[in-house]
Scaffold this active site. Structure first.
Site, PDB file in Angstrom:
ATOM      1  N   ASP A 188       8.752  36.338  10.947  1.00 21.61           N
ATOM      2  CA  ASP A 188      10.163  36.586  11.243  1.00 21.61           C
ATOM      3  C   ASP A 188      11.133  36.175  10.150  1.00 21.61           C
ATOM      4  OD1 ASP A 188      10.036  37.828  13.813  1.00 21.61           O
ATOM      5  OD2 ASP A 188       9.270  35.926  14.567  1.00 21.61           O
TER       6      ASP A 188
ATOM      7  N   ASP B 110       7.982  44.766  16.483  1.00 21.43           N
ATOM      8  CA  ASP B 110       9.178  44.052  15.991  1.00 21.43           C
ATOM      9  C   ASP B 110       9.138  43.862  14.471  1.00 21.43           C
ATOM     10  OD1 ASP B 110       7.981  43.354  18.476  1.00 21.43           O
ATOM     11  OD2 ASP B 110       9.329  41.664  18.758  1.00 21.43           O
TER      12      ASP B 110
END
Ligand code: GLY
Length: 398
Positions: free
Chosen positions: A115, A180
């Site tokens: 991330d 994602d």
């Protein structure tokens, strides 16, 4: 038929199509910027009064939940400071933007999950764009370097999660990649521009191409998790983590796909990515389970629709992506959808009252129902993409 007559028919069609667009007051953007600045003014006043540099993520059981810089959502609050600066022009947000962004300095070395693209892109990416501080480029390149340590050449993907601890270690995965992850590629494209090192760009397109190959079903719905073999790169499992079922369509995942492939098209100009973003959105637009206000349930196949939670974060991500998509193709169609979603999000159904909702802007998001975590709460990323969408809407309408 006379030209005049044809003109009259065309004008009547144009008027009809304008009348079909959702109506928004002329001051829609001003009203939402004013509200967001007041609400986040309360949020930042609380933090400043504490004497600490805190990073709010949500409001759960009457308490604001603050997070550490290492968590995947740490870039959104600093990023919202930058969008508030851009939308309001108030220098106060610029100063806060610098302060909360620079609190994430060590994130550039983070290699324990994927991330870092979200974290550094939303914070330092906006800081670079709006402050002009060239030193932030080095932070972004270092962050891309950290992200690239997770690239697995045999599978041609960036590994999302480690499997050596936490709940991820109990799923039997070797190399889980989640949809994602498309959102982390923007950092790699930028790092190539800043450093001249094309390997970041190559990793991004390789990851995107394998995502097209493996994450999409024939009807363009997405699997949340694809687990690859580290030995030979083959696909071991097609699973979910945050969705209702392996074969369901998790709403935020589908929104990440629309946004991520739109970015890939912007960065490469390759029409296959535009097509993928458009097809991923058509799943949403044509889904029988999409509510009429355009704010999805947390999973398109959740079992008890309509008695299921909505996810405002998915809607905000979609709205922002669709404003960008409208600049590449079918502009009225995508902008019409984005406006409709924004109208819903800005209504009292989703927009909080001043001083309520833990001083977040939007209510009714969902973190992860299968993990019984953050259900029907505000989330800082819903607010971030709502502000980004407002900025994009304003740019399109100016
Ligand atoms: N990237 C994690 C999530 O969307 O929940």
């Amino acid at each position: 038929m006379s030209r005049f007559f044809i003109f009259l028919i065309a004008a009547a069609f144009a008027l009809q199509s304008c009348q079909n667009q959702p109506k928004q007051p002329a001051d829609f953007i001003d009203d939402n910027v004013k509200f967001a600045a007041e609400q986040y003014g309360l949020q930042t006043a609380l933090i400043e009064a504490s004497g600490k540099v805190l990073n709010p993520k949500s409001f759960i059981d009457g308490k604001i939940k603050y997070i550490r810089p290492q968590e995947w959502t740490s870039g959104f609050f600093p990023g919202s400071m930058w969008y508030l600066y851009e939308l309001s022009g108030d220098e106060k947000w610029r100063e806060l933007g610098i302060k909360y962004t620079e609190a994430l300095d060590t994130v550039k070395y983070l290699t324990s999950h994927h991330d870092v693209g979200f974290m550094i892109g939303c914070s330092y990416g906006n800081a670079l764009r709006l402050s002009g501080n060239e030193a932030y480029k080095a932070v972004m390149v270092q962050a891309a370097q950290s992200l690239s340590t997770r690239f697995r050449p045999d599978a041609g993907v960036i590994q999302s999660w480690n499997v050596t601890g936490g709940w991820q270690s109990q799923r039997g995965w070797e190399c889980p990649v989640i949809i994602d992850n498309m959102m982390n590629l923007e950092l790699l494209f930028e790092a190539t521009r800043f450093s001249g090192d094309s390997s970041f760009y190559q990793m991004a397109v390789t990851h995107a191409d394998n995502t097209i190959k493996n994450h999409f079903r024939p009807d363009y719905t997405t699997w949340h998790v694809i687990d690859y073999s580290l030995a030979d790169g083959s696909v071991r499992n097609k699973h979910t983590a945050q969705g209702f079922a392996h074969e369901s369509t998790w709403a935020r995942g589908q929104a990440w796909a629309v946004y991520g492939f739109t970015v890939c098209y912007r960065e490469t100009g390759d029409p296959k990515y535009l097509e993928q973003a458009e097809k991923a959105f058509e799943v949403v637009a044509s889904h029988p389970n999409l509510p009429s206000d355009g704010v999805p349930y947390w999973d398109f196949n959740a079992p008890n629709i309509p008695a299921e939670k909505r996810d405002a974060s998915s809607a905000a991500i979609l709205a922002s992506a669709l404003y960008e998509l409208s600049t590449y193709n079918k502009s009225d169609y995508y902008k019409g959808w984005a406006d409709k979603i924004m109208q819903s999000l800005a209504s009292p159904d989703y927009r909080a009252a001043l001083g309520e909702n833990g001083n977040f802007i939007l209510k009714h998001s969902v973190g992860s129902i299968p993990h019984n975590s953050e259900i029907d709460v505000p989330l800082n990323y819903a607010d971030y993409y709502f502000l980004e969408a407002l900025k994009r809407k304003r740019e399109l309408e100016r």
